[in-house]
Design an enzyme around this catalytic site. Structure first.
Site, PDB file in Angstrom:
ATOM      1  N   HIS A 178      -6.104   7.552 -26.383  1.00  0.00           N
ATOM      2  CA  HIS A 178      -5.632   8.941 -26.301  1.00  0.00           C
ATOM      3  C   HIS A 178      -4.135   8.994 -26.039  1.00  0.00           C
ATOM      4  O   HIS A 178      -3.623  10.032 -25.614  1.00  0.00           O
ATOM      5  CB  HIS A 178      -6.416   9.694 -25.222  1.00  0.00           C
ATOM      6  CG  HIS A 178      -7.884   9.754 -25.506  1.00  0.00           C
ATOM      7  ND1 HIS A 178      -8.408  10.526 -26.521  1.00  0.00           N
ATOM      8  CD2 HIS A 178      -8.932   9.088 -24.962  1.00  0.00           C
ATOM      9  CE1 HIS A 178      -9.717  10.349 -26.566  1.00  0.00           C
ATOM     10  NE2 HIS A 178     -10.068   9.465 -25.635  1.00  0.00           N
ATOM     11  N   GLU A 204       6.448  -2.327  -7.601  1.00  0.00           N
ATOM     12  CA  GLU A 204       7.252  -2.180  -6.378  1.00  0.00           C
ATOM     13  C   GLU A 204       7.930  -3.472  -5.944  1.00  0.00           C
ATOM     14  O   GLU A 204       8.990  -3.419  -5.337  1.00  0.00           O
ATOM     15  CB  GLU A 204       6.462  -1.542  -5.235  1.00  0.00           C
ATOM     16  CG  GLU A 204       5.431  -2.395  -4.586  1.00  0.00           C
ATOM     17  CD  GLU A 204       4.730  -1.693  -3.422  1.00  0.00           C
ATOM     18  OE1 GLU A 204       5.389  -1.021  -2.635  1.00  0.00           O
ATOM     19  OE2 GLU A 204       3.500  -1.854  -3.312  1.00  0.00           O
ATOM     20  N   CYS A 214      12.626   4.229   9.881  1.00  0.00           N
ATOM     21  CA  CYS A 214      13.675   3.482  10.544  1.00  0.00           C
ATOM     22  C   CYS A 214      13.042   2.859  11.783  1.00  0.00           C
ATOM     23  O   CYS A 214      11.904   3.143  12.109  1.00  0.00           O
ATOM     24  CB  CYS A 214      14.798   4.410  10.956  1.00  0.00           C
ATOM     25  SG  CYS A 214      15.397   5.431   9.603  1.00  0.00           S
ATOM     26  N   ARG A 217      10.628  -1.937   8.549  1.00  0.00           N
ATOM     27  CA  ARG A 217      10.484  -0.479   8.492  1.00  0.00           C
ATOM     28  C   ARG A 217      11.653   0.189   7.778  1.00  0.00           C
ATOM     29  O   ARG A 217      11.574   1.370   7.419  1.00  0.00           O
ATOM     30  CB  ARG A 217      10.374   0.083   9.903  1.00  0.00           C
ATOM     31  CG  ARG A 217       9.145  -0.369  10.632  1.00  0.00           C
ATOM     32  CD  ARG A 217       9.187   0.132  12.044  1.00  0.00           C
ATOM     33  NE  ARG A 217       9.177   1.583  12.100  1.00  0.00           N
ATOM     34  CZ  ARG A 217       8.076   2.304  12.226  1.00  0.00           C
ATOM     35  NH1 ARG A 217       6.916   1.743  12.314  1.00  0.00           N
ATOM     36  NH2 ARG A 217       8.144   3.622  12.265  1.00  0.00           N
ATOM     37  N   GLU A 276      -3.754  -0.064  -8.512  1.00  0.00           N
ATOM     38  CA  GLU A 276      -3.155  -0.811  -7.401  1.00  0.00           C
ATOM     39  C   GLU A 276      -2.375  -2.027  -7.934  1.00  0.00           C
ATOM     40  O   GLU A 276      -1.282  -2.342  -7.440  1.00  0.00           O
ATOM     41  CB  GLU A 276      -4.273  -1.237  -6.428  1.00  0.00           C
ATOM     42  CG  GLU A 276      -3.864  -2.162  -5.299  1.00  0.00           C
ATOM     43  CD  GLU A 276      -2.811  -1.605  -4.350  1.00  0.00           C
ATOM     44  OE1 GLU A 276      -2.402  -0.450  -4.500  1.00  0.00           O
ATOM     45  OE2 GLU A 276      -2.378  -2.368  -3.467  1.00  0.00           O
ATOM     46  N   LYS A 293       1.567  -2.632  -7.272  1.00  0.00           N
ATOM     47  CA  LYS A 293       2.080  -3.854  -6.639  1.00  0.00           C
ATOM     48  C   LYS A 293       3.156  -4.480  -7.517  1.00  0.00           C
ATOM     49  O   LYS A 293       4.198  -4.883  -7.039  1.00  0.00           O
ATOM     50  CB  LYS A 293       0.973  -4.894  -6.405  1.00  0.00           C
ATOM     51  CG  LYS A 293      -0.014  -4.636  -5.309  1.00  0.00           C
ATOM     52  CD  LYS A 293       0.516  -4.724  -3.911  1.00  0.00           C
ATOM     53  CE  LYS A 293       0.967  -3.376  -3.448  1.00  0.00           C
ATOM     54  NZ  LYS A 293       0.091  -2.625  -2.583  1.00  0.00           N
ATOM     55  N   ASN A 336      15.038   8.355  14.621  1.00  0.00           N
ATOM     56  CA  ASN A 336      14.126   8.255  13.474  1.00  0.00           C
ATOM     57  C   ASN A 336      13.643   9.668  13.156  1.00  0.00           C
ATOM     58  O   ASN A 336      13.376  10.433  14.084  1.00  0.00           O
ATOM     59  CB  ASN A 336      12.881   7.434  13.816  1.00  0.00           C
ATOM     60  CG  ASN A 336      13.184   5.959  13.926  1.00  0.00           C
ATOM     61  OD1 ASN A 336      14.294   5.524  13.634  1.00  0.00           O
ATOM     62  ND2 ASN A 336      12.189   5.202  14.347  1.00  0.00           N
ATOM     63  N   GLY A 337      13.465   9.964  11.865  1.00  0.00           N
ATOM     64  CA  GLY A 337      12.929  11.284  11.512  1.00  0.00           C
ATOM     65  C   GLY A 337      13.963  12.111  10.777  1.00  0.00           C
ATOM     66  O   GLY A 337      15.021  11.604  10.377  1.00  0.00           O
ATOM     67  N   LYS A 339       8.626   0.348   5.013  1.00  0.00           N
ATOM     68  CA  LYS A 339       7.205   0.172   5.271  1.00  0.00           C
ATOM     69  C   LYS A 339       6.462   1.466   5.567  1.00  0.00           C
ATOM     70  O   LYS A 339       5.413   1.721   5.021  1.00  0.00           O
ATOM     71  CB  LYS A 339       7.031  -0.820   6.423  1.00  0.00           C
ATOM     72  CG  LYS A 339       5.586  -1.159   6.748  1.00  0.00           C
ATOM     73  CD  LYS A 339       4.922  -1.880   5.602  1.00  0.00           C
ATOM     74  CE  LYS A 339       3.467  -2.153   5.838  1.00  0.00           C
ATOM     75  NZ  LYS A 339       2.790  -2.575   4.599  1.00  0.00           N
ATOM     76  N   TRP A 373      16.677   3.348   7.207  1.00  0.00           N
ATOM     77  CA  TRP A 373      16.291   3.598   5.817  1.00  0.00           C
ATOM     78  C   TRP A 373      16.867   4.970   5.491  1.00  0.00           C
ATOM     79  O   TRP A 373      16.430   5.978   6.052  1.00  0.00           O
ATOM     80  CB  TRP A 373      14.775   3.588   5.679  1.00  0.00           C
ATOM     81  CG  TRP A 373      14.283   3.650   4.266  1.00  0.00           C
ATOM     82  CD1 TRP A 373      14.127   2.606   3.410  1.00  0.00           C
ATOM     83  CD2 TRP A 373      13.859   4.812   3.553  1.00  0.00           C
ATOM     84  NE1 TRP A 373      13.634   3.055   2.212  1.00  0.00           N
ATOM     85  CE2 TRP A 373      13.470   4.400   2.265  1.00  0.00           C
ATOM     86  CE3 TRP A 373      13.796   6.163   3.867  1.00  0.00           C
ATOM     87  CZ2 TRP A 373      13.001   5.284   1.298  1.00  0.00           C
ATOM     88  CZ3 TRP A 373      13.327   7.052   2.905  1.00  0.00           C
ATOM     89  CH2 TRP A 373      12.936   6.606   1.649  1.00  0.00           C
TER      90      TRP A 373
HETATM   91  C1  F6R Z   1       2.379   0.254  -1.454  1.00  0.00           C
HETATM   92  C2  F6R Z   1       2.378   0.840  -0.133  1.00  0.00           C
HETATM   93  C3  F6R Z   1       2.502   2.313  -0.012  1.00  0.00           C
HETATM   94  C4  F6R Z   1       1.651   2.826   1.159  1.00  0.00           C
HETATM   95  C5  F6R Z   1       1.902   4.319   1.358  1.00  0.00           C
HETATM   96  C6  F6R Z   1       1.018   4.899   2.439  1.00  0.00           C
HETATM   97  O1  F6R Z   1       2.241  -1.132  -1.397  1.00  0.00           O
HETATM   98  O2  F6R Z   1       2.311   0.145   0.857  1.00  0.00           O
HETATM   99  O3  F6R Z   1       2.166   2.953  -1.198  1.00  0.00           O
HETATM  100  O4  F6R Z   1       0.314   2.594   0.876  1.00  0.00           O
HETATM  101  O5  F6R Z   1       3.245   4.524   1.695  1.00  0.00           O
HETATM  102  O6  F6R Z   1       1.232   4.269   3.656  1.00  0.00           O
HETATM  103  P1  F6R Z   1       0.172   4.337   4.815  1.00  0.00           P
HETATM  104  O7  F6R Z   1      -1.042   3.629   4.374  1.00  0.00           O
HETATM  105  O8  F6R Z   1       0.842   3.680   5.981  1.00  0.00           O
HETATM  106  O9  F6R Z   1      -0.101   5.799   5.074  1.00  0.00           O
END
Ligand code: F6R
Length: 609
Positions: free
Chosen positions: A505, A489, A2, A27, A482, A486, A98-99, A604, A74
């Site tokens: 397999h 998500e 948040c 965020r 990756e 991408k 937050n938290g 984020k 969030w």
């Molecule tokens: C995917 C993405 C997340 C972050 C993960 C870790 O696009 O951004 O999977 O990589 O939440 O976040 P950080 O790197 O901030 O620890």
């Protein structure tokens, strides 16, 4: 996850709060709200949805004040409803949080017995009532907050105002970032410097357990024992340009295109020095790196995939054993630790809770050698680590990580090469070769970016699909992972990645004409193996979308589409091959009309379990 912003000034702070929340929206974006002290009253406006909706409501109700707090949420405890949105109010005390408070049930029972009623399902409302309860015992707002935080277990960043104390706001931090911004005759609090950068760059990062009083003309910080402390003032170098969209449609697109610059900045020191020096990783790094006998990488999500690439580099270049583990798994299992191994955490935000907790756990097991690869200066994880390498990607706003990933890879490559040099496994010629490759890397990435129109035309074919499969082998297998992450998500297409050799397999059973199969097939020692795996797909009617290098001598045929990335760049190939999978995800999401920068259910930075 948040975002918090608060301000006290001689002017109307509502525009500051709204602007700050817009910058923090990445965020968390389920709901937003502000509370202001207005005469003898605290007024609040909250809305589910985006900050813009709340902004409209605040304007409609004529909100103005010189003291206020704001929040973008969030959801964790309680659904996405207006009643659960922050600020929460108890008898004229308004609070944003937050938290997660772990003992909120117990405190709720206690407060119910004291006659408090609850309007929301959140853990946060408990804190508001607790503060009010202490105020009733005769404390002032700061003392009340200092008492309450001692009754809480869990993680919090808090900002609080009271209608009875219109000359200050108070705040507290434990386990979630919070900073105080210092202005001229006005001061601020925020969970992230981006929220207040339009007003000031001078900031104090609160430490764990700190509380603070923020008035117009003074800021006082107290440690966990409520003793006054001086915390160092920093001047933030976050660039305003990195927080603004400029000519791009989305932050994700902007950040994909920033990668040549981000990589150039991240590699600048090593290219200028023309060598891999341990000092890249901070003071005393040589001593530490010389002693280590192995590497343990811990991270989440995309950062975990960066670590997975690094394992190939570290073992093959430096000869040290390397394991990579998802932080949320590591922290909850019985680990046989080897304190001679270096624990490397990777985190864009530097505040991911699982990564932080995994680091703490590793330290408790005797790991004294720790290194953080991180993009956010002064964030919690680098502060808890012995050594640090800061990637210089600049602020990453798009929820899907892009430039942070490729710069993490650059930092991890430097680690592998530095360890190799210390181990006597890198001679001068090889070192010069790697430096030369790094020097050309931003240019190769730019070439890959130039493929955007071709990739966008593929995206049209992906957009109607329900599923996609990504294949890679060796050091490119994590790039397939990756790519699948991408795509899922931001476009919500179900995507999975497999090491291509694993296809027969099990996952081959999924392949039919409706399952596009993306293959990362650079011209490395595994290309022939990957080609056989592609035959297995074609034989089952699967359609192949292949990213390969200029020099791979690999042609199109029926059901096999090929896009050629630049000439094979050797060991740095995974970085270059990341670009097309990012662009594919971006353009597919665009074609499907999803909210690229703010995908559903995500936020984020993940500061909760
Ligand atoms: C995917 C993405 C997340 C972050 C993960 C870790 O696009 O951004 O999977 O990589 O939440 O976040 P950080 O790197 O901030 O620890």
């Amino acid at each position: 996850m948040c975002g918090i912003v608060g301000a006290i000034a001689d002017r109307n702070v509502v525009p500051v709060l709204i602007e700050g929340l817009k910058r923090l929206e990445y965020r968390g974006y389920d709901s937003a709200g502000i509370a202001v002290v207005d005469g003898q009253d605290v007024r609040r406006v909250r809305r589910t949805g985006r900050v813009a909706e709340m902004e409209g409501a605040a304007a409609g109700e004529g909100f103005r004040s010189s003291l206020g707090i704001g929040h973008t949420r969030w959801a964790t405890h309680g659904g996405v409803t207006e009643a659960n949105a922050h600020p929460h109010i108890s008898h004229g005390v308004a609070l944003v949080h937050n938290g997660i408070i772990e003992n909120h049930e117990e405190q709720r029972e206690r407060l119910r017995a004291l006659g408090y009623e609850f309007e929301s399902q959140t853990d946060t409302e408990v804190i508001a009532h607790l503060i009010h309860h202490h105020l009733k015992q005769g404390t002032d707002l700061l003392q009340a907050l200092q008492r309450v935080v001692k009754e809480l277990t869990g993680a919090y960043a808090l900002a609080v105002v009271s209608r009875k104390e219109p000359e200050r706001l108070v705040c507290a931090r434990m386990g979630c970032p919070l900073l105080v911004g210092l202005g001229e005759g006005e001061n601020f609090v925020a969970s992230d410097v981006s929220a207040i950068i339009q007003a000031t760059r001078r900031v104090i990062f609160l430490e764990e357990g700190d509380t603070a009083e923020v008035a117009r003309d003074r800021v006082r910080v107290f440690d966990a024992d409520d003793q006054p402390v001086q915390r160092e003032e920093h001047v933030s170098d976050v660039s305003l340009a990195s927080l603004e969209l400029g000519p791009y449609r989305h932050f994700m697109q902007k950040e994909i295109h920033e990668q040549p610059r981000a990589l150039g900045d991240t590699l600048e020191a090593v290219i200028d020095a023309a060598g891999f020096e341990p000092s890249l990783f901070g003071a005393g790094a040589e001593d530490v790196l010389q002693q280590v006998e192995g590497i343990q990488i811990l991270a989440c999500g995309t950062s975990y995939y960066a670590g997975s690439v690094a394992r190939y580099w570290i073992e093959s270049i430096s000869g040290l054993p390397c394991s990579v583990e998802i932080a949320s798994e590591y922290r909850y299992r019985t680990v046989v630790a080897n304190p001679k191994h270096l624990v490397v955490t990777i985190s864009q935000s530097g505040e991911t809770l699982d990564t932080m907790e995994a680091l703490k756990y590793a330290k408790s097991l005797g790991h004294a050698h720790t290194l953080s690869i991180c993009n956010v200066p002064e964030s919690a994880i680098p502060r808890a680590s012995r050594l640090v390498f800061y990637t210089r990607a600049g602020a990453e706003i798009g929820v899907a990580s892009t430039k942070a990933f490729t710069t993490q890879l650059a930092g991890l490559f430097l680690l592998a090469a530095t360890l190799a040099k210390l181990n006597g496994r890198l001679d001068a010629e090889q070192e010069a070769g790697y430096i030369e490759a790094l020097r050309h890397l931003p240019g190769s990435v730019q070439h890959a970016l130039n493929l955007e129109p071709q990739i966008a035309s593929w995206a049209e074919r992906f957009a109607p699909k329900q599923h996609a499969l990504f294949l890679g082998r060796g050091v490119h297998y994590p790039i397939a992972l990756e790519g699948a992450l991408k795509l899922k998500e931001i476009s919500y297409i179900h995507a999975e990645a497999y090491p291509a050799g694993e296809l027969k397999h099990g996952p081959l059973a999924l392949v039919d004409a409706d399952m596009p199969v993306v293959v990362i097939a650079p011209n490395d020692g595994l290309l022939e193996k990957v080609k056989s795996n592609m035959q297995e797909v074609r034989a089952r009617g699967g359609e192949l979308f292949v990213f390969t290098d200029q020099d791979s001598n690999f042609g199109e045929s029926e059901g096999v589409h090929v896009i050629r990335t630049p000439r094979h760049v050797g060991v740095l190939s995974p970085i270059v091959h990341t670009i097309p999978v990012q662009l594919l995800a971006y353009h597919t999401a665009l074609a499907r009309g999803t909210d690229v920068d703010k995908p559903r259910n995500l936020a984020k930075s993940v500061t909760v379990e």
